[in-house]
Design an enzyme around this catalytic site. Structure first.
Site, mmCIF file in Angstrom:
data_model
loop_
_atom_site.group_PDB
_atom_site.id
_atom_site.type_symbol
_atom_site.label_atom_id
_atom_site.label_comp_id
_atom_site.label_asym_id
_atom_site.label_seq_id
_atom_site.Cartn_x
_atom_site.Cartn_y
_atom_site.Cartn_z
ATOM 1 N N ASP A 140 39.482 27.818 14.932
ATOM 2 C CA ASP A 140 40.025 27.259 16.175
ATOM 3 C C ASP A 140 39.531 25.814 16.241
ATOM 4 O OD1 ASP A 140 41.089 26.866 18.771
ATOM 5 O OD2 ASP A 140 40.935 29.002 19.179
ATOM 6 N N HIS A 189 41.418 23.810 14.027
ATOM 7 C CA HIS A 189 42.552 23.203 14.723
ATOM 8 C C HIS A 189 42.263 21.740 15.045
ATOM 9 C CE1 HIS A 189 44.146 27.355 16.331
ATOM 10 N NE2 HIS A 189 44.196 27.254 15.019
#
Ligand SMILES: *[C@@H]1O[C@H](CO)[C@@H](O)[C@H](O)[C@H]1NC(C)=O
Ligand SMILES: *[C@@H]1O[C@H](CO)[C@@H](O)[C@H](O)[C@H]1NC(C)=O
Ligand SMILES: *[C@@H]1O[C@H](CO)[C@@H](O)[C@H](O)[C@H]1NC(C)=O
Ligand SMILES: *[C@@H]1O[C@H](CO)[C@@H](O)[C@H](O)[C@H]1NC(C)=O
Ligand SMILES: *[C@@H]1O[C@H](CO)[C@@H](O)[C@H](O)[C@H]1NC(C)=O
Ligand SMILES: *[C@@H]1O[C@H](CO)[C@@H](O)[C@H](O)[C@H]1NC(C)=O
Ligand SMILES: *[C@@H]1O[C@H](CO)[C@@H](O)[C@H](O)[C@H]1NC(C)=O
Ligand SMILES: *[C@@H]1O[C@H](CO)[C@@H](O)[C@H](O)[C@H]1NC(C)=O
Ligand SMILES: *[C@@H]1O[C@H](CO)[C@@H](O)[C@H](O)[C@H]1NC(C)=O
Ligand SMILES: *[C@@H]1O[C@H](CO)[C@@H](O)[C@H](O)[C@H]1NC(C)=O
Ligand SMILES: *[C@@H]1O[C@H](CO)[C@@H](O)[C@H](O)[C@H]1NC(C)=O
Length: 365
Positions: free
Chosen positions: A232, A255
């Site tokens: 993430d 991310h």
């Protein structure tokens, strides 16, 4: 001329340091008291009482030192409020393992008041130095499997700061957090360095929401010289993050480094400004630089994606020298975050203004 000024400044600092050291000895505060934390070392029996009592005994002392011994596993089965720390060096050379009792933690972990985050412990106070080269293990697998059955399970953050000031956290290995690896909340003047983050699920259920760092209601935070292997955000600046420096990171499989999401809570004002991201290497990441704001109207896309209608601003954000390898989108500014209905976003544009964004020197390798 420049050389002369530097030389004078250096000798002035040296003189100041000498005075401070002498004053410390005169008051008898320069001696080091060490509290070694005992452990059952069986990866089962709770050691939290020993941890709390060592931290209390060696607290408030200039040079007070708490040692978690190498080659030892400390088991934590109880939520620990560690917001009383002052002038203490916590040396973690061993492993701290949080139990996999998801029922206990869901009932007892500290609620952090944002996106349903909770934490195993919370660190607060001032003059805290955490180091030692040891490991914090969040026992994440049970949580990844639980999340697959219940998206509302209250998952703890591995390391939570709540009201910590003038402190450093360095040289630690963090593995398998149930949720984000760090939440830095209500804190100022904190430096993280030499942190290695690894997350991996051994089942078919992915390790969800394992952000490296989330900053919230905090300023003057530096995150540097660290390696993050997660799925993430590598670092994410949540509401009211100002004067944050991120540098010399390697982010693998993440991310990217993100602002937000902001504007999730109707009527609340979220501010993210004066952010400097420098010399970050992104490998196999979906995004490099990302800014996420919710639309101007609260709405529900899914159980987890509900929100919008907040106010605020994103201003003076610099990303300089991003070394990128296999990054899907280098820069993404999303003002319709958490919503798939573009008509709704067009009719209700985000109330978060975005200005002064400078992304430069993106270097593929
Ligand atoms: C703690 O337990 C581990 C695993 O059983 C063992 O290797 C280690 O030597 C123990 N540490 C101490 C200090 O006894
Ligand atoms: C931060 O401080 C605010 C205001 O004192 C408090 O309400 C909140 O619980 C604290 N912690 C977090 C995680 O926001
Ligand atoms: C927090 O959990 C509740 C259920 O306990 C859920 O209704 C709510 O949507 C969750 N909020 C977020 C932001 O995930
Ligand atoms: C910050 O903490 C250090 C100890 O880690 C201490 O020497 C220094 O005086 C503190 N500075 C402030 C402004 O409190
Ligand atoms: C963020 O700062 C704004 C402006 O000071 C304030 O109105 C808002 O309540 C703060 N939000 C949080 C979550 O602390
Ligand atoms: C950039 O970061 C890398 C670590 O990812 C480090 O090895 C290198 O020295 C840094 N470069 C500069 C100019 O600081
Ligand atoms: C922009 O942010 C940087 C990095 O935090 C800060 O040093 C600088 O003072 C800010 N500039 C302005 C004009 O506020
Ligand atoms: C590129 O990164 C993605 C993750 O964003 C990963 O799934 C994929 O395997 C990577 N491709 C290569 C060739 O490594
Ligand atoms: C998208 O939003 C518009 C405007 O709010 C609404 O009229 C429309 O029904 C929505 N479409 C879907 C598929 O929900
Ligand atoms: C927020 O955005 C909505 C939709 O665009 C708009 O109706 C509302 O006036 C805005 N609120 C503020 C305080 O600007
Ligand atoms: C953006 O950053 C680059 C590199 O630091 C600098 O040369 C440029 O002037 C900046 N642009 C603006 C508009 O501030």
């Amino acid at each position: 001329m420049k050389f002369l000024v530097t030389a004078i400044a250096a000798s002035f600092i040296a003189a100041l340091a000498a005075v401070r050291c002498a004053a410390g000895q005169a008051q008898g505060t320069a001696t080091t008291k060490t509290c070694v934390v005992p452990s059952h070392n069986d990866s089962k029996t709770d050691d939290s009482d020993s941890i709390l009592s060592a931290l209390r005994s060696c607290n408030n002392g200039v040079g007070g030192r708490v040692l978690f011994s190498p080659d030892v596993t400390y088991t934590v089965a109880k939520a620990m409020d560690l917001t009383f720390l002052r002038d203490i060096h916590v040396e973690i050379a061993g492993t701290i393992l949080f139990t996999d009792d998801t029922d206990y933690w869901q009932a007892n972990a500290f609620p952090l008041g944002f996106q349903n985050a909770t934490s195993f412990f919370k660190l607060g106070g001032s003059g805290v130095e955490v180091s030692g080269g040891g490991t914090l293990d969040g026992n994440g697998q049970v949580w990844y499997d639980l999340y697959a059955r219940d998206i509302y399970a209250k998952r703890p953050v591995l390391v939570a700061l709540d009201g910590l000031h003038n402190s450093t956290i360095r040289d630690l290995h963090l593995v398998n957090s149930p949720f984000w690896f760090h939440l830095v909340a209500n804190s100022t003047d904190i430096t993280f360095s030499g942190i290695t983050i690894d997350v991996a699920s051994t089942s078919s259920n992915p390790a969800k929401n394992g952000d490296g760092w989330d900053t919230y209601r905090s300023s003057h935070i530096t995150i540097r010289d660290s390696q993050i292997h997660n799925s993430d955000d590598c670092v994410s600046f949540k509401p009211n993050s100002t004067f944050i420096t991120v540098k010399n990171l390697v982010c693998v499989g993440s991310h990217g480094v993100s602002v937000g999401s902001l504007g999730q809570y109707p009527g609340e004002t979220d501010i993210v400004e004066h952010i400097y991201v420098h010399n970050v290497t992104m490998i196999d990441t979906t995004y490099g630089a990302r800014i996420k704001t919710w639309p101007g109207l609260a709405s529900e896309l899914s159980g987890e994606l509900q929100g919008g209608g907040g106010l605020g601003r994103v201003h003076n954000i610099t990303y300089k020298s991003m070394h990128v390898h296999n990054v899907t989108s280098l820069v993404l500014i999303d003002q319709c975050y958490g919503q798939s209905n573009a008509t709704l976003c067009e009719e209700n544009p985000s109330n978060i203004t975005i200005s002064g964004i400078n992304v430069s020197n993106v270097l593929p390798f």
